[in-house]
Write a protein that holds these residues in place. Structure first.
Motif, mmCIF file in Angstrom:
data_model
loop_
_atom_site.group_PDB
_atom_site.id
_atom_site.type_symbol
_atom_site.label_atom_id
_atom_site.label_comp_id
_atom_site.label_asym_id
_atom_site.label_seq_id
_atom_site.Cartn_x
_atom_site.Cartn_y
_atom_site.Cartn_z
ATOM 1 N N LEU A 153 99.058 118.403 -35.510
ATOM 2 C CA LEU A 153 98.014 118.401 -34.482
ATOM 3 C C LEU A 153 96.914 119.398 -34.835
ATOM 4 N N ARG A 154 97.323 120.552 -35.346
ATOM 5 C CA ARG A 154 96.314 121.548 -35.745
ATOM 6 C C ARG A 154 95.488 121.053 -36.924
ATOM 7 N N GLN A 155 96.143 120.330 -37.787
ATOM 8 C CA GLN A 155 95.405 119.802 -38.939
ATOM 9 C C GLN A 155 94.359 118.775 -38.475
ATOM 10 N N TRP A 156 94.736 117.945 -37.512
ATOM 11 C CA TRP A 156 93.758 116.983 -36.963
ATOM 12 C C TRP A 156 92.622 117.719 -36.267
ATOM 13 N N SER A 157 92.973 118.784 -35.564
ATOM 14 C CA SER A 157 91.942 119.554 -34.879
ATOM 15 C C SER A 157 90.920 120.063 -35.893
ATOM 16 N N GLN A 158 91.430 120.607 -36.975
ATOM 17 C CA GLN A 158 90.572 121.137 -38.037
ATOM 18 C C GLN A 158 89.724 120.025 -38.665
ATOM 19 N N GLU A 159 90.373 118.902 -38.944
ATOM 20 C CA GLU A 159 89.676 117.766 -39.576
ATOM 21 C C GLU A 159 88.505 117.293 -38.708
ATOM 22 N N PHE A 160 88.737 117.219 -37.410
ATOM 23 C CA PHE A 160 87.673 116.704 -36.529
ATOM 24 C C PHE A 160 86.625 117.774 -36.223
ATOM 25 N N ARG A 161 87.043 119.028 -36.213
ATOM 26 C CA ARG A 161 86.047 120.098 -36.042
ATOM 27 C C ARG A 161 85.067 120.048 -37.217
ATOM 28 N N GLN A 162 85.625 119.916 -38.409
ATOM 29 C CA GLN A 162 84.755 119.842 -39.591
ATOM 30 C C GLN A 162 83.912 118.575 -39.588
ATOM 31 N N GLY A 163 84.536 117.473 -39.158
ATOM 32 C CA GLY A 163 83.793 116.211 -39.094
ATOM 33 C C GLY A 163 82.584 116.329 -38.178
#
Ligand code: DGY
Length: 432
Positions: free
Chosen positions: A270-280
């Motif tokens: 979940l944290r990895q998705w959070s990071q991925e979408f923050r960067q996106g």
């Protein structure tokens, strides 16, 4: 303020069918996915048990894929498009009456809010909230996995929507370009019911917009709402930056809940998705305007209009220099610093935008629910001061007592539906 709180509680009670709190008494007599999350937070200030029941009701409509549908229909007649027009029977799980698209995933953020408040209070409410979190976390995680894999599987850190209704900002000018390329084909005739209820039609989307909305519903129904086929057939495909920012924030909130309530093995994902979408989200920012942009998937074009969605990084917590720049714009003369405003609150488009329509839905009005959500996200990273300012302005706006769906930015007139549940809910949040 005491009176405002009482009125807000009365609105939620009056809109409560027992099974669900409808989004609004006349115009929206069903449960809407993102409305329900805000409504649950508002309900939790009165009864944690009732709030969790609301979320349970929404979860009961979750599709096997993990999707949470944007409308769960009640038995109240008179809304169009109804479940028949949606054509979801067969695609949705047995016994579920729902639409076939999704809405912004604010749920985990609001659930965290409810759970934190209830567990801090302790007692029976704390116990109920904890039990609910433990029991339902896998369902919320499925919802996020569905979004990430079917709508953001390209790794762009941006979610694709196939209908403006999925954004929740139906007729925002953000979508004018993509909608202009949607050419409705042969379609069953239809009669709108929204314009029977909001009789000043200038406050609602136009008929031309509606025929495109209905055409997209038909396109989905024609492929049985099959996620794998939508990218091949849909005439509307947009990378929605605001929804993606909401998803970034929600993944962080879901990770915190997962760690606390027995699902810590899921938290890193979940944290990895959070990071991925923050960067996106950060990667969409136009260096010239400082605002985040959507992208039309079908043409590859960026959509850089001055709408509230441009502030997506304030939701997803972008990098500090970006946040500083965005806050400067947010408080500047095109947004909350415009001295003509009735209250220093962000309109749905900048007040200097040439396409501004100050009475029309997402083309200019101020949406109370947005103000609370933005303030909540700012406070999550420690910005108590801005939360306080937005709270003060919002309460001043809401004091007129109608709980409008949206407000005219310069006069403060309530517009659209009155007694809108999520407006009452955020009033209760401001007062909590
Ligand atoms: C409406 O009916 O206007 C809704 O926004 C569609 O979901």
């Amino acid at each position: 303020l005491g009176e405002l709180g009482q009125r807000a509680r009365d609105v939620l009670a009056a809109n409560d069918l027992g099974t669900m709190v409808t989004a609004a008494p006349n115009l929206y007599p069903h449960m809407w996915s993102w409305d329900a999350a805000f409504v649950a937070a508002g309900l939790s200030t009165m009864s944690v048990a009732r709030a969790l029941q609301e979320l349970d009701y929404l979860l009961a409509a979750q599709w096997n894929s993990g999707m949470i549908p944007h409308i769960v229909f009640s038995d109240v007649p008179g809304y169009f498009p109804d479940v028949e027009r949606w054509g979801t029977r067969g695609a949705s799980p047995e016994g579920v009456q729902s639409s076939g698209i999704c809405q912004p995933p604010v749920h985990a953020t609001l659930l965290r809010r409810i759970v934190e408040r209830a567990t801090a209070a302790g007692g029976e409410d704390g116990r109920l909230a904890e039990e609910f979190a433990r029991r339902t976390l896998p369902r919320w995680i499925d919802w996020h996995a569905w979004l990430r894999n079917t709508r953001g599987g390209d790794g762009s850190g941006l979610l694709t929507i196939y209908h403006g209704w999925e954004s929740g900002m139906d007729n925002s000018p953000r979508f004018d370009g993509p909608y202009s390329r949607v050419r409705p084909g042969e379609m069953e005739p239809f009669v709108r019911t929204d314009t029977l209820k909001v009789t000043d039609h200038s406050q609602r989307p136009s008929d031309e917009e509606y025929s495109r909305y209905l055409w997209l519903v038909q396109q989905m129904a024609d492929v049985g709402f099959d996620d794998a086929r939508l990218p091949k057939v849909m005439a509307f495909q947009v990378k929605d930056v605001f929804m993606s920012a909401i998803f970034a924030a929600a993944n962080e909130d879901l990770a915190v809940l997962a760690e606390q309530f027995g699902h810590s093995e899921e938290a890193p994902q979940l944290r990895q998705w959070s990071q991925e979408f923050r960067q996106g989200v950060d990667a969409t920012v136009d260096q010239g305007t400082g605002l985040a942009r959507d992208r039309d998937v079908l043409t590859g074009e960026w959509i850089g209009l001055p709408t509230i969605a441009g502030f997506a990084p304030l939701i997803s917590t972008g990098s500090q220099p970006l946040l500083d720049r965005q806050l400067g714009i947010f408080e500047g003369p095109d947004w909350t610093g415009d001295p003509r405003l009735a209250f220093p609150l962000p309109a749905s488009t900048s007040t200097t935008y040439e396409g501004l329509k100050p009475r029309q839905y997402w083309r200019g009005p101020v949406w109370p629910v947005m103000n609370w959500f933005l303030a909540h996200c700012l406070r999550r990273r420690g910005d108590e001061e801005r939360y306080r300012q937005l709270r003060e302005a919002s309460l001043a706006q809401l004091m007129e007592g109608h709980f409008g769906e949206y407000y005219e930015p310069f006069t403060g007139e309530p517009l659209g539906s009155m007694d809108q549940s999520w407006t009452a809910a955020v009033a209760l949040e401001w007062l909590a």
